[in-house]
Structures are given as structure tokens and as C-alpha cells.
Motif scaffolding. Structure first.
Motif, PDB file in Angstrom:
ATOM      1  N   ALA A 133       0.832  -1.206   0.000  1.00  0.00           N
ATOM      2  CA  ALA A 133       0.000   0.000   0.000  1.00  0.00           C
ATOM      3  C   ALA A 133       0.867   1.256   0.000  1.00  0.00           C
ATOM      4  N   ALA A 134       2.010   1.212   0.695  1.00  0.00           N
ATOM      5  CA  ALA A 134       2.900   2.376   0.710  1.00  0.00           C
ATOM      6  C   ALA A 134       3.453   2.663  -0.676  1.00  0.00           C
ATOM      7  N   VAL A 135       3.792   1.586  -1.419  1.00  0.00           N
ATOM      8  CA  VAL A 135       4.286   1.760  -2.783  1.00  0.00           C
ATOM      9  C   VAL A 135       3.189   2.314  -3.684  1.00  0.00           C
ATOM     10  N   VAL A 136       1.989   1.759  -3.549  1.00  0.00           N
ATOM     11  CA  VAL A 136       0.867   2.231  -4.367  1.00  0.00           C
ATOM     12  C   VAL A 136       0.544   3.679  -4.054  1.00  0.00           C
ATOM     13  N   GLU A 137       0.661   4.049  -2.792  1.00  0.00           N
ATOM     14  CA  GLU A 137       0.349   5.421  -2.391  1.00  0.00           C
ATOM     15  C   GLU A 137       1.288   6.415  -3.068  1.00  0.00           C
ATOM     16  N   VAL A 138       2.541   6.040  -3.230  1.00  0.00           N
ATOM     17  CA  VAL A 138       3.495   6.916  -3.923  1.00  0.00           C
ATOM     18  C   VAL A 138       3.084   7.113  -5.374  1.00  0.00           C
ATOM     19  N   GLY A 139       2.718   6.013  -6.033  1.00  0.00           N
ATOM     20  CA  GLY A 139       2.277   6.111  -7.422  1.00  0.00           C
ATOM     21  C   GLY A 139       0.981   6.887  -7.562  1.00  0.00           C
ATOM     22  N   ARG A 140       0.064   6.658  -6.625  1.00  0.00           N
ATOM     23  CA  ARG A 140      -1.218   7.374  -6.677  1.00  0.00           C
ATOM     24  C   ARG A 140      -1.011   8.878  -6.527  1.00  0.00           C
ATOM     25  N   THR A 141      -0.138   9.252  -5.611  1.00  0.00           N
ATOM     26  CA  THR A 141       0.137  10.676  -5.411  1.00  0.00           C
ATOM     27  C   THR A 141       0.765  11.300  -6.652  1.00  0.00           C
ATOM     28  N   ALA A 142       1.662  10.548  -7.284  1.00  0.00           N
ATOM     29  CA  ALA A 142       2.320  11.064  -8.487  1.00  0.00           C
ATOM     30  C   ALA A 142       1.326  11.260  -9.626  1.00  0.00           C
ATOM     31  N   LEU A 143       0.341  10.364  -9.712  1.00  0.00           N
ATOM     32  CA  LEU A 143      -0.663  10.459 -10.779  1.00  0.00           C
ATOM     33  C   LEU A 143      -1.852  11.340 -10.391  1.00  0.00           C
ATOM     34  N   GLU A 144      -1.853  11.815  -9.138  1.00  0.00           N
ATOM     35  CA  GLU A 144      -2.913  12.689  -8.637  1.00  0.00           C
ATOM     36  C   GLU A 144      -4.293  12.012  -8.724  1.00  0.00           C
ATOM     37  N   LEU A 145      -4.345  10.762  -8.282  1.00  0.00           N
ATOM     38  CA  LEU A 145      -5.589  10.008  -8.269  1.00  0.00           C
ATOM     39  C   LEU A 145      -6.198  10.049  -6.870  1.00  0.00           C
ATOM     40  N   PRO A 146      -7.504   9.756  -6.738  1.00  0.00           N
ATOM     41  CA  PRO A 146      -8.149   9.778  -5.412  1.00  0.00           C
ATOM     42  C   PRO A 146      -7.560   8.735  -4.468  1.00  0.00           C
ATOM     43  N   VAL A 147      -7.772   8.954  -3.176  1.00  0.00           N
ATOM     44  CA  VAL A 147      -7.247   8.036  -2.154  1.00  0.00           C
ATOM     45  C   VAL A 147      -7.856   6.648  -2.291  1.00  0.00           C
ATOM     46  N   ALA A 148      -9.106   6.566  -2.753  1.00  0.00           N
ATOM     47  CA  ALA A 148      -9.779   5.277  -2.865  1.00  0.00           C
ATOM     48  C   ALA A 148      -9.067   4.320  -3.813  1.00  0.00           C
ATOM     49  N   VAL A 149      -8.269   4.845  -4.735  1.00  0.00           N
ATOM     50  CA  VAL A 149      -7.554   3.989  -5.684  1.00  0.00           C
ATOM     51  C   VAL A 149      -6.595   3.051  -4.955  1.00  0.00           C
ATOM     52  N   THR A 150      -5.959   3.544  -3.911  1.00  0.00           N
ATOM     53  CA  THR A 150      -5.037   2.700  -3.143  1.00  0.00           C
ATOM     54  C   THR A 150      -5.767   1.501  -2.549  1.00  0.00           C
ATOM     55  N   GLY A 151      -6.944   1.732  -1.979  1.00  0.00           N
ATOM     56  CA  GLY A 151      -7.722   0.631  -1.419  1.00  0.00           C
ATOM     57  C   GLY A 151      -8.126  -0.386  -2.464  1.00  0.00           C
ATOM     58  N   VAL A 152      -8.501   0.079  -3.658  1.00  0.00           N
ATOM     59  CA  VAL A 152      -8.903  -0.836  -4.733  1.00  0.00           C
ATOM     60  C   VAL A 152      -7.727  -1.696  -5.175  1.00  0.00           C
ATOM     61  N   VAL A 153      -6.548  -1.089  -5.305  1.00  0.00           N
ATOM     62  CA  VAL A 153      -5.365  -1.838  -5.742  1.00  0.00           C
ATOM     63  C   VAL A 153      -4.970  -2.885  -4.699  1.00  0.00           C
ATOM     64  N   VAL A 154      -4.998  -2.518  -3.418  1.00  0.00           N
ATOM     65  CA  VAL A 154      -4.674  -3.472  -2.358  1.00  0.00           C
ATOM     66  C   VAL A 154      -5.706  -4.602  -2.323  1.00  0.00           C
ATOM     67  N   ALA A 155      -6.981  -4.272  -2.531  1.00  0.00           N
ATOM     68  CA  ALA A 155      -8.019  -5.306  -2.582  1.00  0.00           C
ATOM     69  C   ALA A 155      -7.762  -6.276  -3.735  1.00  0.00           C
ATOM     70  N   PHE A 156      -7.321  -5.745  -4.869  1.00  0.00           N
ATOM     71  CA  PHE A 156      -6.960  -6.604  -5.992  1.00  0.00           C
ATOM     72  C   PHE A 156      -5.852  -7.577  -5.598  1.00  0.00           C
ATOM     73  N   LEU A 157      -4.859  -7.078  -4.873  1.00  0.00           N
ATOM     74  CA  LEU A 157      -3.755  -7.925  -4.446  1.00  0.00           C
ATOM     75  C   LEU A 157      -4.242  -9.059  -3.553  1.00  0.00           C
ATOM     76  N   ILE A 158      -5.138  -8.745  -2.631  1.00  0.00           N
ATOM     77  CA  ILE A 158      -5.635  -9.752  -1.696  1.00  0.00           C
ATOM     78  C   ILE A 158      -6.504 -10.789  -2.410  1.00  0.00           C
ATOM     79  N   LEU A 159      -7.306 -10.345  -3.372  1.00  0.00           N
ATOM     80  CA  LEU A 159      -8.231 -11.249  -4.061  1.00  0.00           C
ATOM     81  C   LEU A 159      -7.612 -11.923  -5.282  1.00  0.00           C
ATOM     82  N   LEU A 160      -6.371 -11.576  -5.607  1.00  0.00           N
ATOM     83  CA  LEU A 160      -5.757 -12.083  -6.833  1.00  0.00           C
ATOM     84  C   LEU A 160      -5.647 -13.605  -6.895  1.00  0.00           C
ATOM     85  N   PRO A 161      -5.182 -14.311  -5.841  1.00  0.00           N
ATOM     86  CA  PRO A 161      -5.055 -15.779  -5.964  1.00  0.00           C
ATOM     87  C   PRO A 161      -6.374 -16.478  -6.275  1.00  0.00           C
TER      88      PRO A 161
END
Length: 224
Positions: free
Chosen positions: A99-127
Motif C-alpha cells: 500500500a505504501a508503494v501504491v500510495e506513492v504512485g497514486r500521489t504522483a498520478l494525482e488520483l483519489p485516495v480510494a484507488v489505493t484501497g482498490v489496488v490493495v483489494a486486488f492484491l488480496i483477491l488475486l489468488p
């Protein structure tokens, strides 16, 4: 979905109970109630899946090929539970670092905070998601649904109580809510799921409708 429907009903009955991100945050009693309801629903699902209506979740021919039902021993079950807890701990720790890595990318792309949660959820549900897709490719719809449903229900049924407990212990405020756009998407998912699974037959068009709704959710999350 059932949990969200319960929350929506309570918001109409109780004046201080809200599922809207614009309203008041839940207090400790409301969070405790939501956690209990969520755990009860998840527990009932597990009972139905493993005991009461187990045949609903078994692929045709699975038990006919072996001629008997495999029942693991208590030792294997206990060992599996221990391994599961270690695996869950590893996933949580990895998700926190990721999530810390995603947060850096999200900030650089100026995307909403909710994007970080969606990406982390993808990671958890991926298997489970990858396994469900592979099962669908083999035309094993029952296994695909079992994997997808079990993963999503476990995520909802365990995450909400865990977050609620942490919120109560730390004395923080928490709003479990849906905005107007998310509410519309939820209603669309309910209607589409009813048409998809309620008739006993489906086709590729319904699948693409689900994908379009999901793509709409992702787009509106990144660009609200």
C-alpha cells in the motif's frame, strides 16, 4: 450485498444510522451491531456451504468419480487452520508494505485516495480470482463461483468486523458508507445478478454486462 441491504434498511429506520459518506460516523454500538450481523451472515453461509446444502456447491461428478466423500481428519484440519493464519498474516503484512508503494504512485498520478484501497483489494483477491478464471476457462462454472463467492464473502465478512474492532479499540470514527454513485452501481449489480443467476441459464451477454459495471466502478473510482 445482503449486508449492504441490511445497512440501507437500518438507515431508514434509525435517525442517527447512516450509510452515506456525507453523514455521521458510526458510534461503537452501531459498529458492534454491524460486525455481529456481518459475522452471523458469513457463519450461516459457511454452514450452508459445508453442511446444510453442501450439494449446492459440489460440481457434478466430483464425488461420483471417487465413489465416496473425502472427510479430512481433525489433525489435518487443525494444521490447515494454523497454516491459514500464518498465510493471512503474511498477506496483511505484504498488503501494508504494498500500500505504501501504491500510495506513492497514486500521489504522483494525482488520483483519489480510494484507488489505493482498490489496488490493495486486488492484491488480496488475486489468488482466488486467478483460480476462478482458470476454472471458468475449463467450463467448470461451479468451482469458479465457489472460488469467487467464497473469496468475496470472506473479504467482506471478516474485514468489516476487524476494522470495526480496531476503530472501537482506538477510539476512532468510521463511516461505512456508499455515495450516490456507488448506490446506483450496487442496484445495477443486484439486478444483473438476479437476471444472471435467477433463471438457471445464462449467456455471454450477461457476463459482459457484469464486466461493464465493474469497469465503470474502476473508472469512477479513479475519476469521480
Amino acid at each position: 450485498l445482503v449486508v449492504l441491504i441490511v445497512l440501507a434498511t437500518l438507515s431508514l429506520v434509525l435517525p442517527n444510522f447512516t450509510i452515506s459518506g456525507q453523514g455521521q460516523a458510526y458510534d461503537a454500538r452501531q459498529l458492534a451491531f454491524v460486525s455481529i450481523v456481518t459475522l452471523v451472515l458469513y457463519g450461516v453461509f459457511l454452514y450452508i456451504q459445508t453442511t446444510l446444502h453442501r450439494d449446492y456447491f459440489v460440481s457434478l461428478g466430483d464425488e461420483e468419480e471417487t465413489g465416496q466423500t473425502h472427510v479430512p481428519s481433525n489433525r489435518i484440519v487443525g494444521f490447515s487452520v494454523v497454516l491459514l493464519l500464518f498465510a493471512l498474516l503474511a498477506v496483511v503484512l505484504l498488503a501494508k508494505k504494498f500500500a505504501a508503494v501504491v500510495e506513492v504512485g497514486r500521489t504522483a498520478l494525482e488520483l483519489p485516495v480510494a484507488v489505493t484501497g482498490v489496488v490493495v483489494a486486488f492484491l488480496i483477491l488475486l489468488p482466488e480470482g486467478v483460480a476462478a478464471v482458470h476454472a471458468a476457462k475449463r467450463d467448470d462454472l461451479q468451482k469458479a463461483l465457489n472460488l469467487a463467492m467464497g473469496s468475496s464473502l470472506a473479504t467482506i465478512g471478516l474485514t468489516i468486523p476487524a476494522v470495526a474492532c480496531v476503530t472501537i479499540v482506538l477510539g476512532k470514527s468510521l463511516t461505512l458508507g456508499l455515495g450516490s454513485v456507488d448506490t446506483i452501481l450496487l442496484v445495477l449489480v443486484l439486478l444483473t445478478s438476479t437476471l444472471t443467476f435467477g433463471q438457471g441459464r445464462t449467456n455471454v451477454l450477461y457476463g459482459f454486462v457484469h464486466l461493464v459495471i465493474f469497469a465503470t466502478f474502476l473508472f469512477l473510482t479513479a475519476f469521480p
